[in-house]
Write a protein that holds these residues in place. Structure first.
Motif, PDB file in Angstrom:
ATOM      1  N   VAL A  28       0.838  -1.205   0.000  1.00  0.00           N
ATOM      2  CA  VAL A  28       0.000   0.000   0.000  1.00  0.00           C
ATOM      3  C   VAL A  28       0.874   1.256   0.000  1.00  0.00           C
ATOM      4  O   VAL A  28       0.633   2.201  -0.763  1.00  0.00           O
ATOM      5  N   LEU A  29       1.888   1.282   0.853  1.00  0.00           N
ATOM      6  CA  LEU A  29       2.780   2.436   0.909  1.00  0.00           C
ATOM      7  C   LEU A  29       3.551   2.609  -0.395  1.00  0.00           C
ATOM      8  O   LEU A  29       3.764   3.732  -0.862  1.00  0.00           O
ATOM      9  N   SER A  30       3.967   1.505  -0.987  1.00  0.00           N
ATOM     10  CA  SER A  30       4.690   1.582  -2.257  1.00  0.00           C
ATOM     11  C   SER A  30       3.809   2.180  -3.343  1.00  0.00           C
ATOM     12  O   SER A  30       4.259   3.021  -4.138  1.00  0.00           O
ATOM     13  N   ALA A  31       2.532   1.791  -3.368  1.00  0.00           N
ATOM     14  CA  ALA A  31       1.598   2.345  -4.356  1.00  0.00           C
ATOM     15  C   ALA A  31       1.391   3.843  -4.108  1.00  0.00           C
ATOM     16  O   ALA A  31       1.364   4.641  -5.052  1.00  0.00           O
ATOM     17  N   ALA A  32       1.269   4.222  -2.821  1.00  0.00           N
ATOM     18  CA  ALA A  32       1.060   5.640  -2.505  1.00  0.00           C
ATOM     19  C   ALA A  32       2.285   6.469  -2.860  1.00  0.00           C
ATOM     20  O   ALA A  32       2.163   7.633  -3.252  1.00  0.00           O
ATOM     21  N   SER A  33       3.477   5.878  -2.758  1.00  0.00           N
ATOM     22  CA  SER A  33       4.708   6.638  -3.013  1.00  0.00           C
ATOM     23  C   SER A  33       4.899   6.943  -4.490  1.00  0.00           C
ATOM     24  O   SER A  33       5.624   7.883  -4.839  1.00  0.00           O
TER      25      SER A  33
END
Length: 285
Positions: free
Chosen positions: A84-89
């Motif tokens: 999820v964090l990778s997608a948001a970044s």
């Protein structure tokens, strides 16, 4: 870290650097995942090797998250949170106020475990107090418009939080004594600068060395340079001049820069002798 580089203290009339929608979104996602894991900022921060204040700034959308934060967060929060964090970044936009040619180095700075800087033309940005920054931008050509001027000042001051928010990072600065003798901006600006350098130099992770005016054996004749040691103990270099820059990732080239910097450390005044020099210069103003 030349003139484009962004004290410990932050100017009172600056405030936080501007936040973008993508930064605020990433921060909100990180906060939600941290809350889901039932971790406070104070509990989460040491697990990802950052301070609670730094994590708070990221969650508020006021700081650009370093790349290693994603990997460390995944280790703490789990693989789903990591994805999820990778997608948001991927939708993040870079900081307002930093020149586009400087952004790669700014990202490297935030992850480095060691930062080294030699300057011969201007005090390194990470050491510039606000009056000195404003004196530099007042003399910039072509002149900056007022809004751009303030963005640049705030962005540089914001970067300086690295000195206190990364206590595990070692900072080494070699500056030419001539930069102190020049009195850029006048006597009052120089007084503030000298006081600031003395204050920053008392931090345990910061070393400031002055290169004497007369030094027959000087390895810095090729110009200013900056070096960063990455979390996997690789060295990258950075050089900058006249609104252009170059990031040096070739191990052989970065190694040569590291060799030159090491030689200059032996040629410059010691940290203690530099402190004495700064105190003498301050007393003479």
């Amino acid at each position: 870290m030349a003139s484009g580089n962004g004290g410990v203290g932050v100017g009172g009339n600056c405030g936080e650097s501007e936040s973008s929608d993508s930064l605020r979104t990433f921060g909100a996602v990180l906060k939600a995942l941290r809350d889901e894991a039932r971790l406070t900022q104070e509990q989460f921060a040491p697990l990802v090797q950052y301070s609670a204040a730094y994590i708070a700034k990221i969650e508020q959308g006021k700081r650009f998250p370093p790349r290693d934060l994603l990997d460390r967060s995944e280790e703490v929060l789990g693989p789903t949170a990591g994805r999820v964090l990778s997608a948001a970044s991927r939708s993040l936009t870079r900081k307002v106020g930093l020149a586009s040619w400087f952004l790669q180095w700014a990202a490297a700075e935030e992850e480095a475990i060691s930062l080294l800087s030699y300057e011969s033309s201007v005090i390194p940005g990470l050491l510039q107090p606000e009056p000195y920054i404003r004196a530099l931008f007042d003399r910039r050509l072509p002149p900056l418009v007022d809004e751009q001027f303030e963005h640049q000042v705030c962005a540089r001051l914001e970067r300086q939080r690295l000195l206190v928010e990364r206590p595990g990072t070692t900072f080494s600065f070699i500056i030419e004594q001539a930069l102190l003798e020049r009195r850029m901006g006048g006597n009052e600006v120089t007084r503030v600068l000298l006081d600031h350098l003395l204050r920053v130099g008392r931090l345990r992770n910061v070393e400031v060395q002055a290169m004497p005016l007369i030094q027959e054996d000087h390895s810095g004749f090729e110009g200013p340079l900056s070096l960063a040691e990455t979390v996997d103990n690789r060295w990258i270099g950075y050089v900058e001049a006249h609104d252009s820059s170059r990031l040096i990732t070739d191990p052989k080239a970065a190694g040569a820069m590291l060799q030159r910097y090491g030689k200059m450390r032996s040629q410059a005044l010691s940290h203690q002798a530099t402190t004495s020099l700064l105190e003498q210069m301050r007393g003479a103003l």
